[in-house]
Write an enzyme that holds these catalytic residues in place. Structure first.
Site, PDB file in Angstrom:
ATOM      1  N   SER C  53      52.584  71.761  35.309  1.00 16.25           N
ATOM      2  CA  SER C  53      52.767  73.148  35.712  1.00 16.25           C
ATOM      3  C   SER C  53      51.457  73.631  36.335  1.00 16.25           C
ATOM      4  O   SER C  53      50.371  73.407  35.784  1.00 16.25           O
ATOM      5  CB  SER C  53      53.151  73.998  34.499  1.00 16.25           C
ATOM      6  OG  SER C  53      53.419  75.318  34.914  1.00 16.25           O
ATOM      7  N   GLU C  54      51.553  74.298  37.486  1.00 16.90           N
ATOM      8  CA  GLU C  54      50.360  74.647  38.265  1.00 16.90           C
ATOM      9  C   GLU C  54      49.327  75.443  37.478  1.00 16.90           C
ATOM     10  O   GLU C  54      48.149  75.421  37.788  1.00 16.90           O
ATOM     11  CB  GLU C  54      50.720  75.491  39.502  1.00 16.90           C
ATOM     12  CG  GLU C  54      51.562  74.790  40.526  1.00 16.90           C
ATOM     13  CD  GLU C  54      53.021  75.158  40.336  1.00 16.90           C
ATOM     14  OE1 GLU C  54      53.585  74.827  39.275  1.00 16.90           O
ATOM     15  OE2 GLU C  54      53.575  75.774  41.252  1.00 16.90           O
ATOM     16  N   ASN C  55      49.791  76.222  36.492  1.00 17.72           N
ATOM     17  CA  ASN C  55      48.840  77.071  35.769  1.00 17.72           C
ATOM     18  C   ASN C  55      48.007  76.296  34.754  1.00 17.72           C
ATOM     19  O   ASN C  55      47.270  76.908  33.977  1.00 17.72           O
ATOM     20  CB  ASN C  55      49.559  78.261  35.112  1.00 17.72           C
ATOM     21  CG  ASN C  55      50.687  77.842  34.206  1.00 17.72           C
ATOM     22  OD1 ASN C  55      51.300  76.791  34.399  1.00 17.72           O
ATOM     23  ND2 ASN C  55      50.976  78.648  33.204  1.00 17.72           N
ATOM     24  N   SER C  95      43.982  71.559  38.012  1.00 15.55           N
ATOM     25  CA  SER C  95      45.430  71.488  38.183  1.00 15.55           C
ATOM     26  C   SER C  95      45.792  71.142  39.625  1.00 15.55           C
ATOM     27  O   SER C  95      46.697  70.348  39.880  1.00 15.55           O
ATOM     28  CB  SER C  95      46.057  72.827  37.784  1.00 15.55           C
ATOM     29  OG  SER C  95      47.449  72.724  37.731  1.00 15.55           O
TER      30      SER C  95
END
Lengths: 231, 224, 224, 231
Positions: C53-55, C95
């Protein structure tokens, strides 16, 4: 995906003529066991990317002394008179980078970027032969990203997925190099059960690591260098 | 008036002791190899200074004994060290973000040559000494304050402070203050200004051993 | 021959179920918002897939209930999630190093428009829908394999797959495979190639609803 | 150097017209208490750098809705129709960046670099009005570094020196922003004795932090957003 493998299988991915990054700053964080396996394998014409060349007869210096390295991209060789002599005798090509620029170029490669712009060395011989551009009125040297075919790194602890934790000053170049190679081989001092590392305290997430090799025995070269004990 | 001459070892200690006075409580400081590292010997830890080491340490204390040496804990010069309370470890990338990002209050470095306008040369002597660059260029260019701690003259007794450097530069116009066994000199508006004189030195000796114009303020200068 | 029509909801589920088959054991996968997130519903966890997940998460599992929701643990879409064993957290910078550095095996994204040569437009409709970019551009350009999961036509029933995109591009020539409720289509050498047909679809329907040339191999195509 | 201070003293360093970075990705990692103090202080004409604008009536959206923000540098506003409407009505200038490019520009500023070169968005409208250069045969967009006068960040734990540890997905933009501002204000959920954090597990070293403010009470806005519970 169990990434734990034996050292020879891992090292066999390294071929003649490849570019290899090697972690470590002095003894801490240097993957001595992987280096020895690469030496034994006999791979030649390597380009090596490492902060320094360790010290004579230690670590990557063994590869260089054995004539396996055509080119070294590094920051400082002050502690390795053997490699400096080889450089002066043109037995090895050496490219010096300011230390922080070296790690930044590696990180830049790991971040999938093409390069970055920095004013470090701008009015020195370092800006010769490099593109200089102006951005928002600031003049900077264009530094290119560095990537490698294989990175050999050292961590204190790993799990079978490839999550890694480094210890104290043994972290140094290892996390950046872990991001910047097509294949990443990590030697670890111990393998723990997946799930036992604190997810907030993992330094290198598993996605970056391809092979995990356990160090069976910490040989002498991992220990204290007596001549660096100053009191 | 004859002055007592310092041995090289005493001179180095004198420089380090004087340099320590530059550090203000709570500052983040980097100490280069050589005389800068000697500052640790005289450091007043009540100041809660945070010593940065390029290999990824904030809060190193001093070189430690064989008994307490940790194989995973060295400074950028390779020596085994111990830590102050509140120390942290990080990778080389963040370590240089700290330097280049402007979080280093003072860097202390040595010098081969220094120029009147604050240029520093300390990384190579073409054909003789080419060990590489290390972190010095970034420390010199980016520390908020760059203090050079060096013997006033080189091994041949020749001045290190020159009109212009003859060696390849580490960085241009980067030096804020020069501390030698003879004097404290500031770089102000591209000029050298004498600010303190060593107890063992005379103004004449300093001027003689400095191969660049030196502004000497009127009145008695502080001694150290 | 009349075919049963799927409801939109069934169509989305069908796409997600088919998309799940693309994932190979041990892969690192990012799931965009919308149909891609639905893939979680059908994911075979025996594959030990790592969802990114990008976060700043690797190893998210699925949306969780109110009881187990953690205020500090959301995915890039904002939903509360739980984790698989071996998950890790990192900052936004690392990330995207993971994404741009080529460590993402597959990204699944939605589409507004797709072109014959694999261009993707999914981030804006000038004057109508300009919410920003998010992480989609980097996912589209840098995932080793980009699979688009989308309804075959838009809300007006118009083809989404066109000769050329009319909307601003997310990325050029980035799409590897398109999975819709009607078909699986590959982008091969700047051409679209039909590789599977839905049980509910006919070749004629697919061709009619695709506004770009479609290579149709000889012989019976697999159904899904 | 005890950096623990009260919130108003910390926020009083922020002046009209300054550029402010704010950590957070959704609720996790957003410094709600610092944002509220800045709102109360009445500071105007701010340029804000944040991943998104939170949601209507929450976090930085309050600053924007109150007209305190002239310009927003961000990645995505999909969850904030209020700010999108203000953008469409030209009540606020918005600059969109790909999310990873946004954090990279921040990190680049924090690393004391001038810019970097990336191929993200190279053949799209994003490459318009930007310098494009070629390095080693690769074409890339020159992206400029971002820095701020002040960064407001959120961490789970801090010590009085300013060492910080983040929790789970609340890390996000906070560590990069902590490096990229002249003054860094960190709100923390708890302050621990200096020396009690594991030096290997500190995410932001003390050098980067100027002020530490303790959150006395985690108000509702730090809690679960019911409309984001999906099962």
């Amino acid at each position: 995906m169990n990434k734990v493998t034996n050292i020879n299988d891992a090292i066999s991915t390294i071929k003649d003529g490849q570019t290899i990054m090697v972690g470590g700053f002095g003894v801490p964080g240097t993957p001595f066991m992987l280096i020895d396996a690469l030496l034994q394998q006999g791979t030649r014409h390597l380009t090596l990317i490492k902060n320094e060349a360790n010290e004579p007869h230690l670590g990557v210096s063994k590869l260089i002394e054995a004539g396996r390295v055509d080119r070294l991209i590094t920051s400082h060789l002050g502690l390795n008179t053997t490699v400096l002599a080889m450089m002066n005798d043109k037995k090895i090509a050496v490219e010096f980078n300011p230390q922080g620029i070296l790690v930044e170029r590696i990180r830049c490669g790991g971040a999938g970027l093409i390069g970055f712009i920095s004013d470090i060395g701008i009015d020195t011989v370092l800006s010769k032969h490099k593109q200089v551009i102006t951005l928002n009125g600031q003049k900077g040297i264009v530094e290119s990203a560095l990537r490698a075919d294989v990175a050999m790194i050292h961590a204190a602890v790993g799990d079978d997925l490839g999550n890694l934790v480094y210890e104290k000053s043994a972290r140094n170049f290892n996390p950046a190099m872990a991001t910047a190679a097509d294949i990443v081989i990590a030697e670890v001092e111990s393998i723990v059960n997946t799930g036992s590392l604190n997810p907030d305290a993992i330094h290198t997430p598993s996605a970056f690591v391809d092979h995990v090799v356990e160090i069976r025995e910490l040989r002498d070269e991992y220990g204290i260098l007596e001549h660096h004990v100053f009191t | 008036m004859t002055k007592k001459r310092l041995t090289v070892s005493n001179a180095r200690d004198k420089i380090a002791r004087r340099a320590e006075k530059e550090i203000i409580a709570g500052q983040i400081v980097n100490l280069g190899i050589g005389i800068p590292t000697l500052i640790l010997k005289y450091l007043d830890w009540e100041k809660r200074v945070q010593i940065h080491s390029e290999n990824g340490i904030l809060g190193m204390k001093s070189h430690c004994s064989r008994e307490t040496a940790d194989r995973n804990l060295i400074d950028a010069g390779g020596g085994y060290i111990d830590l102050v309370t509140g120390a942290s470890f990080f990778d080389s990338s963040l370590s240089f973000s700290l330097v280049r990002g402007g979080r280093l209050d003072i860097a202390f470095l040595g010098a081969l040559e220094l120029s009147a306008r604050g240029d520093l040369a300390n990384w190579m002597i073409p054909g003789k000494y080419t060990p590489g660059i290390g972190g010095g260029m970034e420390l010199a260019q980016k520390a908020r304050r760059l203090i050079i701690t060096t013997l006033h003259t080189n091994r041949k007794g020749q001045p290190k402070i020159l009109e212009s450097c003859t060696l390849p530069l580490t960085a241009k116009a980067c030096v804020d203050r020069i501390i030698t066994e003879l004097s404290v000199i500031d770089v102000v508006d591209d000029q050298l200004k004498l600010v303190e004189i060593a107890e063992e030195a005379t103004l004449e000796e300093i001027v003689e051993k400095t191969d660049a114009p030196l502004m000497v303020p009127d009145g008695e200068l502080p001694r150290f």
